[in-house]
Scaffold this motif. Structure first.
Motif, PDB file in Angstrom:
ATOM      1  N   ALA A  28       0.836  -1.202   0.000  1.00 44.23           N
ATOM      2  CA  ALA A  28       0.000   0.000   0.000  1.00 44.23           C
ATOM      3  C   ALA A  28       0.876   1.258   0.000  1.00 44.23           C
ATOM      4  O   ALA A  28       1.958   1.266   0.590  1.00 44.23           O
ATOM      5  N   ASN A  30       1.295   3.915   1.695  1.00 44.22           N
ATOM      6  CA  ASN A  30       1.138   4.669   2.940  1.00 44.22           C
ATOM      7  C   ASN A  30       2.375   4.556   3.828  1.00 44.22           C
ATOM      8  O   ASN A  30       2.271   4.233   5.017  1.00 44.22           O
ATOM      9  N   PRO A  59      -5.349   0.605   3.768  1.00 44.28           N
ATOM     10  CA  PRO A  59      -6.043   1.881   3.937  1.00 44.28           C
ATOM     11  C   PRO A  59      -7.110   2.079   2.868  1.00 44.28           C
ATOM     12  O   PRO A  59      -7.156   1.359   1.861  1.00 44.28           O
ATOM     13  N   LEU A  60      -7.965   3.058   3.085  1.00 42.28           N
ATOM     14  CA  LEU A  60      -8.996   3.389   2.106  1.00 42.28           C
ATOM     15  C   LEU A  60      -8.361   4.214   0.995  1.00 42.28           C
ATOM     16  O   LEU A  60      -8.416   5.446   0.963  1.00 42.28           O
ATOM     17  N   ASP A  61      -7.711   3.506   0.097  1.00 42.86           N
ATOM     18  CA  ASP A  61      -7.032   4.089  -1.050  1.00 42.86           C
ATOM     19  C   ASP A  61      -7.524   3.345  -2.290  1.00 42.86           C
ATOM     20  O   ASP A  61      -7.197   2.176  -2.488  1.00 42.86           O
ATOM     21  N   GLU A  62      -8.349   4.014  -3.087  1.00 47.91           N
ATOM     22  CA  GLU A  62      -9.004   3.344  -4.212  1.00 47.91           C
ATOM     23  C   GLU A  62      -8.003   2.700  -5.166  1.00 47.91           C
ATOM     24  O   GLU A  62      -8.212   1.580  -5.639  1.00 47.91           O
ATOM     25  N   GLY A  63      -6.918   3.405  -5.440  1.00 50.96           N
ATOM     26  CA  GLY A  63      -5.925   2.851  -6.357  1.00 50.96           C
ATOM     27  C   GLY A  63      -5.317   1.573  -5.825  1.00 50.96           C
ATOM     28  O   GLY A  63      -5.131   0.599  -6.577  1.00 50.96           O
ATOM     29  N   HIS A  64      -4.995   1.565  -4.540  1.00 54.59           N
ATOM     30  CA  HIS A  64      -4.413   0.358  -3.941  1.00 54.59           C
ATOM     31  C   HIS A  64      -5.405  -0.801  -3.967  1.00 54.59           C
ATOM     32  O   HIS A  64      -5.056  -1.923  -4.355  1.00 54.59           O
ATOM     33  N   ASP A  90      -4.682   1.404   9.125  1.00 59.76           N
ATOM     34  CA  ASP A  90      -3.769   1.128   8.014  1.00 59.76           C
ATOM     35  C   ASP A  90      -3.928  -0.301   7.493  1.00 59.76           C
ATOM     36  O   ASP A  90      -3.449  -0.619   6.401  1.00 59.76           O
ATOM     37  N   GLY A  94      -9.799   0.188   4.439  1.00 59.68           N
ATOM     38  CA  GLY A  94     -10.268  -0.086   3.082  1.00 59.68           C
ATOM     39  C   GLY A  94     -11.112  -1.338   2.965  1.00 59.68           C
ATOM     40  O   GLY A  94     -11.566  -1.677   1.861  1.00 59.68           O
TER      41      GLY A  94
END
Length: 275
Positions: A28, A30, A59-64, A90, A94
């Protein structure tokens, strides 16, 4: 420069991609002093299987999250199970979005983190496509921390209980040092009783000497505890005073995290009657 072979657990370096025959890491984006290179999201599946397990979407990361899905699909599989090692953001923030993307439930020890009816606990075995993951409760870093034993690869996925570099925080007040030490001993027993040789951590590189890593962790905790006890006897009474004395050689950006561990250490010493 330190000889890599002498480092605790023989870390490989930054992990991204295949780590064992069954485990693949998607890192990720981060990175931080607390998350090291970032959160390791683990895709675990039998070779040539149609389904996979994902541990810690991150994490709330759309790409990841989409990259994790794409990695699974490019291998000709679909996500059948989503698991959490614990509830820190962390690792888990997501998870709900990942469940939407994959149509899976989310299984965790803490009911508040689950999406679906099934939780995770002592004695549970997660299976899909011939894969077997055994749930190993490892409280201490947090009260809900779990590890996952992957017998076919002689590996354990440790979440934040064991990191690929450095040592982890006992996140007081939810974390508990006595429980954490018991969890380290439990993982250590997997190396002697169940043949575990490798640690796949929630942050940092893969450790190819699980027993060496766990012995180091246990020795390090014993040493730190003795230092904290001595600091208190020398008059450093508050957690912040103990941190400034015992962790003087540690980057000050990590002192707030160190203070959480010191609070857990002080509680442990009081429980033992040492203070």
């Amino acid at each position: 420069m330190t000889d890599a072979a002498a480092l605790p657990g023989q870390p490989r370096g930054v992990v991204e991609g295949p780590a064992t025959a069954r485990a693949h890491c998607v890192l990720a984006p981060n990175p931080s002093p607390m998350t090291l290179d970032g959160t390791n999201t683990w895709i675990v599946a039998e070779p040539d299987a149609a389904t996979a397990v994902v541990i810690d979407p991150g994490p709330l990361d759309e790409g990841h999250l989409r990259r994790v899905v794409d990695t699974v699909e490019q291998a000709g599989m679909r996500v059948a199970r989503t698991l959490l090692t614990h509830g820190h953001a962390d690792h888990s923030a997501g998870a709900a979005r990942f469940a939407e993307l994959t149509g899976t439930a989310v299984r965790a020890l803490d009911p508040a983190l689950r999406l679906g009816d099934e939780g995770l606990g002592e004695g549970d075995v997660v299976t899909t496509g011939g894969l077997e993951l055994r749930v190993v409760p490892t409280p201490g870093h947090t009260s809900d921390s779990l590890s996952f034993h992957l017998p076919a690869d002689a590996a354990v996925l440790s979440g934040d209980t064991v990191l690929g570099r450095g040592t982890t925080v006992v996140a007081h007040p939810d974390g508990n040092l006595g429980h954490y030490l018991d969890s380290l001993r439990r993982l250590r027993s997997l190396t002697s009783d169940d043949g575990v040789t490798r640690v796949l951590p929630g942050h940092g590189p893969v450790l190819d000497d699980a027993q060496g890593a766990l012995d180091f962790y246990l020795e390090h905790r014993a040493s730190r505890l003795a230092q904290v006890e001595q600091a208190v006897r020398e008059g450093h009474r508050t957690a912040s005073e103990v941190v400034a004395h015992v962790y003087a050689d540690v980057d000050r950006s990590l002192w707030p995290a160190a203070e959480l561990s010191v609070r857990a250490q002080l509680d442990h010493l009081k429980e033992r009657g040492a203070l």
